[in-house]
Design a protein around this motif. Sequence first.
Motif, short mmCIF file in Angstrom:
data_model
loop_
_atom_site.label_atom_id
_atom_site.label_comp_id
_atom_site.label_asym_id
_atom_site.label_seq_id
_atom_site.Cartn_x
_atom_site.Cartn_y
_atom_site.Cartn_z
N ALA A 1 153.12 41.79 53.45
CA ALA A 1 153.46 40.40 53.76
C ALA A 1 154.07 40.32 55.16
O ALA A 1 154.36 41.35 55.80
N ASP B 1 154.47 30.34 53.65
CA ASP B 1 153.72 30.15 52.42
C ASP B 1 154.64 30.22 51.21
O ASP B 1 154.32 29.66 50.14
N SER C 1 150.91 37.12 53.54
CA SER C 1 151.72 35.96 53.17
C SER C 1 152.92 35.82 54.11
O SER C 1 153.61 36.81 54.39
N ARG C 2 153.16 34.61 54.54
CA ARG C 2 154.32 34.32 55.37
C ARG C 2 155.48 33.95 54.44
O ARG C 2 155.43 32.91 53.77
N VAL C 3 156.51 34.80 54.41
CA VAL C 3 157.57 34.66 53.41
C VAL C 3 158.92 34.59 54.10
O VAL C 3 159.23 35.41 54.97
N ILE D 1 152.42 36.12 46.26
CA ILE D 1 152.68 36.75 47.56
C ILE D 1 151.91 38.06 47.67
O ILE D 1 151.97 38.91 46.78
#
Length: 250
Positions: free
Chosen positions: A62, A102, A41-43, A37
């Motif tokens: 992120a 992600d 980043s798509r978290v 990450i």
Amino acid sequence: MPSAPDDPWSDVADDWGRYWGAFARPVWAPLLDAAGIGPGSRVLDVGCGSGELLEHLQDQGARPSGVDPAARMVELARARAAGADVRVGEIEDLPFDDGAFDAVLAVNAFQFAQDPDDALAEAARVLAPDGVVGLAGWAERGRNDLDAINVALAEADDEEPPEDGPLRLPGGLDGVLREAGWTVLDSGVTPVVWTARGDTDLVRGILFGEGDATVADLAPVVVEAAAPFRRPDGGYRLANAFRWAVARRP
């Protein structure tokens, strides 16, 4: 105003955030590193609580979103991580689109899933094809100073001390992921320390959510059990551990 009967965590959300919200911070770095990450980043943080990890993810660049079953937790998380998409929802029924993330993280949350397979299937659904899941939670009782207090409280109530669930044991997180078809990328154990500034914070932190009469009755039990962890300044330092695992979706 009291929360709905099916939303008990909202009643204790403020105290949870005050005493435990950032408790798991030491496990964030190895978990995020293993999950790859970084900026952009798509978290999704599942069981995001009062939003401390969401705020950290924002600080790392992120693009975090969060979900929690407690409405008050969601309010606190939205206030802490301004701009994050935080929704009320369950780990087995995530209110997000297919392939939206992600990475999916669940820190001190996966053990609350009614059906771990359903929870992992939902994580896989909302992940991109090469997405990863990162799980973290309490290690076995023998690694946690807090267990001394839990044992004392159980004895005070004439109950048996709580037993370790399978996810807390060596190989527990790895095993449930592999059985569900995930590829484990990394796993480990991280020291996690909980501190209290004095007797009042110690008792309030341990007994958050209990009524005044119960707190008054059990406060001496908590203070006595925590005596080995008392520091010269009157505060407390209890060493504990979290297990964690990161895996790629099936």
